[in-house]
Design a protein around this motif. Structure first.
Motif, PDB file in Angstrom:
ATOM      1  N   GLY A   1     143.371  85.148  52.268  1.00  0.00           N
ATOM      2  CA  GLY A   1     143.067  84.539  53.546  1.00  0.00           C
ATOM      3  C   GLY A   1     141.650  84.033  53.694  1.00  0.00           C
ATOM      4  N   VAL A   2     140.688  84.696  53.082  1.00  0.00           N
ATOM      5  CA  VAL A   2     139.294  84.242  53.190  1.00  0.00           C
ATOM      6  C   VAL A   2     139.120  82.914  52.456  1.00  0.00           C
ATOM      7  N   LYS A   3     139.705  82.812  51.266  1.00  0.00           N
ATOM      8  CA  LYS A   3     139.628  81.559  50.504  1.00  0.00           C
ATOM      9  C   LYS A   3     140.353  80.433  51.259  1.00  0.00           C
ATOM     10  N   ALA A   4     141.524  80.746  51.811  1.00  0.00           N
ATOM     11  CA  ALA A   4     142.262  79.742  52.592  1.00  0.00           C
ATOM     12  C   ALA A   4     141.457  79.305  53.819  1.00  0.00           C
ATOM     13  N   LEU A   5     140.808  80.268  54.478  1.00  0.00           N
ATOM     14  CA  LEU A   5     139.940  79.960  55.615  1.00  0.00           C
ATOM     15  C   LEU A   5     138.845  78.975  55.198  1.00  0.00           C
ATOM     16  N   GLN A   6     138.201  79.236  54.066  1.00  0.00           N
ATOM     17  CA  GLN A   6     137.145  78.344  53.571  1.00  0.00           C
ATOM     18  C   GLN A   6     137.682  76.927  53.337  1.00  0.00           C
ATOM     19  N   GLU A   7     138.859  76.835  52.727  1.00  0.00           N
ATOM     20  CA  GLU A   7     139.438  75.528  52.425  1.00  0.00           C
ATOM     21  C   GLU A   7     139.852  74.788  53.697  1.00  0.00           C
ATOM     22  N   ILE A   8     140.419  75.503  54.645  1.00  0.00           N
ATOM     23  CA  ILE A   8     140.815  74.880  55.917  1.00  0.00           C
ATOM     24  C   ILE A   8     139.581  74.387  56.664  1.00  0.00           C
ATOM     25  N   LYS A   9     138.501  75.161  56.639  1.00  0.00           N
ATOM     26  CA  LYS A   9     137.265  74.742  57.316  1.00  0.00           C
ATOM     27  C   LYS A   9     136.654  73.510  56.636  1.00  0.00           C
ATOM     28  N   LYS A  10     136.869  73.355  55.318  1.00  0.00           N
ATOM     29  CA  LYS A  10     136.404  72.132  54.636  1.00  0.00           C
ATOM     30  C   LYS A  10     137.193  70.925  55.133  1.00  0.00           C
ATOM     31  N   LEU A  11     138.508  71.114  55.325  1.00  0.00           N
ATOM     32  CA  LEU A  11     139.363  70.035  55.821  1.00  0.00           C
ATOM     33  C   LEU A  11     139.030  69.693  57.269  1.00  0.00           C
ATOM     34  N   ASP A  12     138.803  70.743  58.062  1.00  0.00           N
ATOM     35  CA  ASP A  12     138.576  70.578  59.496  1.00  0.00           C
ATOM     36  C   ASP A  12     137.539  71.599  59.960  1.00  0.00           C
ATOM     37  N   PRO A  13     136.276  71.183  60.046  1.00  0.00           N
ATOM     38  CA  PRO A  13     135.229  72.113  60.464  1.00  0.00           C
ATOM     39  C   PRO A  13     135.468  72.741  61.836  1.00  0.00           C
ATOM     40  N   ASN A  14     136.318  72.117  62.655  1.00  0.00           N
ATOM     41  CA  ASN A  14     136.612  72.649  63.980  1.00  0.00           C
ATOM     42  C   ASN A  14     137.848  73.542  64.021  1.00  0.00           C
ATOM     43  N   ALA A  15     138.431  73.830  62.868  1.00  0.00           N
ATOM     44  CA  ALA A  15     139.630  74.669  62.815  1.00  0.00           C
ATOM     45  C   ALA A  15     139.348  76.033  63.447  1.00  0.00           C
ATOM     46  N   LYS A  16     140.334  76.521  64.173  1.00  0.00           N
ATOM     47  CA  LYS A  16     140.201  77.824  64.841  1.00  0.00           C
ATOM     48  C   LYS A  16     141.137  78.812  64.149  1.00  0.00           C
ATOM     49  N   VAL A  17     140.541  79.722  63.380  1.00  0.00           N
ATOM     50  CA  VAL A  17     141.300  80.690  62.592  1.00  0.00           C
ATOM     51  C   VAL A  17     140.945  82.099  63.043  1.00  0.00           C
ATOM     52  N   VAL A  18     141.975  82.895  63.317  1.00  0.00           N
ATOM     53  CA  VAL A  18     141.798  84.296  63.679  1.00  0.00           C
ATOM     54  C   VAL A  18     142.418  85.126  62.560  1.00  0.00           C
ATOM     55  N   ILE A  19     141.637  86.014  61.986  1.00  0.00           N
ATOM     56  CA  ILE A  19     142.119  86.888  60.923  1.00  0.00           C
ATOM     57  C   ILE A  19     142.897  88.044  61.555  1.00  0.00           C
ATOM     58  N   ILE A  20     144.097  88.303  61.030  1.00  0.00           N
ATOM     59  CA  ILE A  20     144.891  89.461  61.453  1.00  0.00           C
ATOM     60  C   ILE A  20     145.246  90.212  60.174  1.00  0.00           C
ATOM     61  N   SER A  21     144.581  91.349  59.968  1.00  0.00           N
ATOM     62  CA  SER A  21     144.744  92.048  58.698  1.00  0.00           C
ATOM     63  C   SER A  21     144.566  93.552  58.853  1.00  0.00           C
ATOM     64  N   ALA A  22     145.180  94.281  57.945  1.00  0.00           N
ATOM     65  CA  ALA A  22     145.008  95.732  57.913  1.00  0.00           C
ATOM     66  C   ALA A  22     143.684  96.105  57.269  1.00  0.00           C
ATOM     67  N   MET A  23     143.065  95.150  56.638  1.00  0.00           N
ATOM     68  CA  MET A  23     141.805  95.422  55.946  1.00  0.00           C
ATOM     69  C   MET A  23     140.659  95.327  56.930  1.00  0.00           C
ATOM     70  N   GLY A  24     140.270  96.459  57.496  1.00  0.00           N
ATOM     71  CA  GLY A  24     139.253  96.460  58.527  1.00  0.00           C
ATOM     72  C   GLY A  24     137.856  96.782  58.024  1.00  0.00           C
ATOM     73  N   GLN A  25     137.659  96.753  56.692  1.00  0.00           N
ATOM     74  CA  GLN A  25     136.333  97.066  56.170  1.00  0.00           C
ATOM     75  C   GLN A  25     135.308  96.074  56.703  1.00  0.00           C
TER      76      GLN A  25
END
Length: 117
Positions: free
Chosen positions: A61-85
């Motif tokens: 998801g972090v890599k996908a987030l980076q790629e989506i932000k390259k496509l659209d700097p205004n993209a609004k992404v909310v992470i929903i994950s069990a990994m709370g570190q």
């Protein structure tokens, strides 16, 4: 009505999120099973919000987030994950995530977080 793309490799989680969002006035316009699928569907569907899991096969998801932000700097992404570190939360926020929800989540928390966007 905000259009949402749900990204999670777990079918149960995608269905659960879809149910919660649609019950609360969001329009789920698609879902994706991994980061590569998420990027392709983002380009096709142009959602208002993306909910993104972190741990997924093929592309996380972090890599996908980076790629989506390259496509659209205004993209609004909310992470929903069990990994709370803390380090992963920080990395997601630094890469442009608008929020972070830890699984298992409560319906109110999901709606509250997405409604602020």
């Amino acid at each position: 009505m905000k259009k949402v793309l749900i990204v999670d490799d777990a079918v149960y989680m995608r269905l659960s999120l879809r149910d919660i969002l649609e019950r609360n006035g969001f329009e789920v316009i698609g879902d994706a099973v991994n980061g590569i699928d998420a990027i392709n569907k983002y380009k096709m569907l142009i959602p208002d919000i993306v909910t993104m899991d972190i741990t997924m096969p093929e592309m996380d998801g972090v890599k996908a987030l980076q790629e989506i932000k390259k496509l659209d700097p205004n993209a609004k992404v909310v992470i929903i994950s069990a990994m709370g570190q803390e380090s992963i939360v920080r990395e997601a926020i630094m890469n442009g995530a608008k929020g972070f929800i830890i699984k298992p989540f409560k319906e109110e928390k999901v709606i509250q977080s997405l409604s602020k966007i």
